[in-house]
Design an enzyme around this catalytic site. Structure first.
Site, PDB file in Angstrom:
ATOM      1  N   ASP A  26       0.853  -1.188   0.000  1.00  0.00           N
ATOM      2  CA  ASP A  26       0.000   0.000   0.000  1.00  0.00           C
ATOM      3  C   ASP A  26       0.889   1.239   0.000  1.00  0.00           C
ATOM      4  O   ASP A  26       1.722   1.410   0.910  1.00  0.00           O
ATOM      5  CB  ASP A  26      -0.908  -0.013   1.232  1.00  0.00           C
ATOM      6  CG  ASP A  26      -1.980   1.063   1.184  1.00  0.00           C
ATOM      7  OD1 ASP A  26      -1.624   2.243   1.087  1.00  0.00           O
ATOM      8  OD2 ASP A  26      -3.174   0.722   1.252  1.00  0.00           O
TER       9      ASP A  26
ATOM     10  N   GLU B  94      -4.559   2.332  -4.464  1.00  0.00           N
ATOM     11  CA  GLU B  94      -3.110   2.274  -4.327  1.00  0.00           C
ATOM     12  C   GLU B  94      -2.646   0.982  -3.658  1.00  0.00           C
ATOM     13  O   GLU B  94      -1.520   0.901  -3.161  1.00  0.00           O
ATOM     14  CB  GLU B  94      -2.607   3.484  -3.525  1.00  0.00           C
ATOM     15  CG  GLU B  94      -3.079   3.571  -2.094  1.00  0.00           C
ATOM     16  CD  GLU B  94      -4.395   4.315  -1.926  1.00  0.00           C
ATOM     17  OE1 GLU B  94      -4.656   4.790  -0.807  1.00  0.00           O
ATOM     18  OE2 GLU B  94      -5.159   4.420  -2.895  1.00  0.00           O
TER      19      GLU B  94
END
Length: 540
Positions: A277, A320
């Protein structure tokens, strides 16, 4: 959700309130009676008590909320006589206990999300109500300058844009959004008072998938949206590659995970799953814009593809978040491999708008040793390790194991602020059965805004979700939002407004003050649960 318990509580609350009024020797204020009926109207609607909902609406129509008067006991008794009779009829509710609840999962009973961009509040409210009656969720925005950021955050399944936006034409907004819709199909519908050939051609040239002239036939609009959503679902089933990063998508991830499970059964070789992430990506996206944000995501995807082994596979999971499946690899080896990726990527400078920035990522790793480990279980363990990486400073890799302490989870504080105890009880019940496994969660309830701020709960570090009633006698939802706006760490506070009124100025003000979403009472339990889950998902 079985509502019998809450129906009984509401009936008992009505009886208690009526008893208090009829036992007192003092006059009862008109505002108190009005607030009681207003709360009753919203609660009975949510609880699907149709007769009570209709009667409370009728009684509300007979009261002037702004009239300064007091009710004598006998006058109030006559006024509420039909309500009292109806409550006696409701005494015979069945006594079946409330059963177990099914936890809401992101992939179960998926509800499409439709983004509406229109600075005409009347039209926005009309469209929101019509679409939600069809069972769809909506996200609304009156400010074109914030629409692209909202689109990026929410990743809607369909976008409706008014072509006549003040200060920024819908065509310009469509042109700005188009680059973000290309990687994956998102239907875009333009609404316009103008239906001339030139306007239609221009809209289609800049990316519109449909064009509807005002005044709108709501039935036709919902049918068209339904067709677009079916096309999108079909395309999503066919496509296994993410258009932006050219990595495999989450659909193919399921197939690849199951293939590796079959390999475990065949050759007894474990595999690891790593969740990556990008750190503080939302702040980067807000500062430099989604276009630059997409460039970073594409660059990160390319870096992953270049750096992994030929036997490994990398996927873009959502936003993301990225996932790597490392074949024949245990936790330590997987952690070393991902740590090398982190070092390499952390040393890569990004040039954005004449500014150099360095970006890191956090990662969590879990090794699958047995064929009976479901993908849900593996993902849960890896995400728990990812949460530990974030708590421990970000820009690091953590390994999942049985000893990971619950305290390493990120803190999430949920505050219910509503003067209606029935609504608070229902919300507590809903929240207590939802899946918050990625957070260390605290849920509190408050009868008004003053109690909420006096608790100082917002001083706790972590994410905050406020579920706020828009209409309360002591500090209403708008006043709460105004105070929240002044808090330094406002970006960690997310607000869902519950409103029993459709006053356009109030709704517009709430959106301007940063409310992430609003739900009009009476609301459905399923819809409210889905909205809360979607807000929680954005915090992960």
């Amino acid at each position: 959700m079985d509502l019998i318990k809450y129906k009984k509580l509401l009936v008992q609350e009505i009886k208690n309130q009526v008893s208090v009024w009829f036992d007192t020797e003092e006059a009862i204020s008109n505002s108190e009676v009005y607030r009681f009926l207003q709360s009753l109207h919203s609660s009975s609607g949510t609880l699907q008590l149709v007769g009570l909902n209709q009667l409370s609406k009728l009684l509300l129509g007979q009261i002037n909320a702004n009239e300064e008067k007091s009710w004598e006991k006998e006058d109030l008794r006559r006024f509420l006589n039909e309500l009292i009779n109806l409550i006696n009829d409701y005494e015979s509710f069945p006594t079946n206990p409330i059963g177990n609840y099914k936890k809401y999962r992101n992939d179960d009973d998926y509800i499409p999300l439709i983004q509406i961009i229109d600075d005409d509040i009347s039209m926005l409210i009309l469209l929101k109500d019509a679409l939600e009656e069809k069972g769809w969720m909506t996200a609304v925005n009156t400010d074109p300058s914030k629409a692209i950021s909202q689109y990026y955050d929410l990743t809607p399944d369909c976008v409706i844009i008014d072509i006549n936006l003040a200060g920024n034409s819908g065509i310009q907004l469509l042109e700005d959004i188009e680059p973000h819709t290309q990687p994956h199909f998102v239907p875009k519908i333009m609404l316009s008072l103008m239906n001339d050939r030139e306007t239609r051609i221009k809209a289609f040239r800049f990316g519109a998938d449909d064009f509807i002239e005002k005044p709108i036939d709501l039935e036709e609009l919902t049918v068209r949206i339904g067709r677009h959503l079916k096309r999108k679902e079909l395309l999503n089933q066919l496509v296994v590659v993410d258009g932006l990063t050219q990595l495999y998508n989450r659909k193919f991830l399921v197939e690849e995970y199951n293939r590796n499970l079959r390999d475990i059964k065949r050759n007894k070789q474990p595999f690891s799953i790593a969740i990556l992430d990008l750190d503080h990506f939302k702040k980067i996206n807000d500062s430099f814009g989604p276009i630059n944000g997409n460039k970073i995501l594409a660059a990160f995807g390319a870096a992953l593809k270049e750096s992994i082994r030929s036997t490994d596979m990398v996927f873009r999971y959502s936003g993301e978040e990225f996932i790597i499946i490392l074949e024949n690899t245990r936790q330590i080896e997987a952690a070393e491999s991902v740590s090398r990726l982190l070092t390499k990527f952390s040393n890569y400078p990004f040039e954005i708008e004449n500014e150099t920035i360095i970006i890191t990522f956090s990662a969590g790793i879990y090794t699958v040793l047995h064929e009976d480990v479901t993908m849900e279980t593996a993902m849960r363990a890896a995400k728990q390790a990812l949460s530990a990486a974030k708590v421990n400073g970000r820009g690091r890799v953590e390994i999942a194991n049985d000893s990971i302490d619950e305290l390493t989870k990120r803190k999430l504080f949920i505050s219910i602020i509503d003067d209606d105890p029935i609504i608070r009880t229902m919300l507590m019940r809903i929240l207590n059965v939802m899946d918050f496994s990625y957070f260390d969660i605290t849920i509190e309830e408050f009868g008004d805004g003053v109690q909420f701020f006096n608790s100082k709960i917002l001083e706790n570090k972590g994410e905050h979700l406020l579920i706020v009633d828009g209409v309360m006698p002591i500090m209403d939802g708008i006043e709460i939002l105004q105070k929240v706006q002044k808090i330094k760490y406002r970006h960690n506070i997310h607000v869902l407004m519950l409103t029993g009124r459709k006053n356009e100025a109030d709704i517009e003000k709430a959106l301007e003050l940063g409310a992430d979403d609003y739900v009009t009472k009476p609301f459905s339990i399923k819809e409210l649960t889905a909205r809360i889950q979607r807000l929680i998902k954005r915090m992960k």
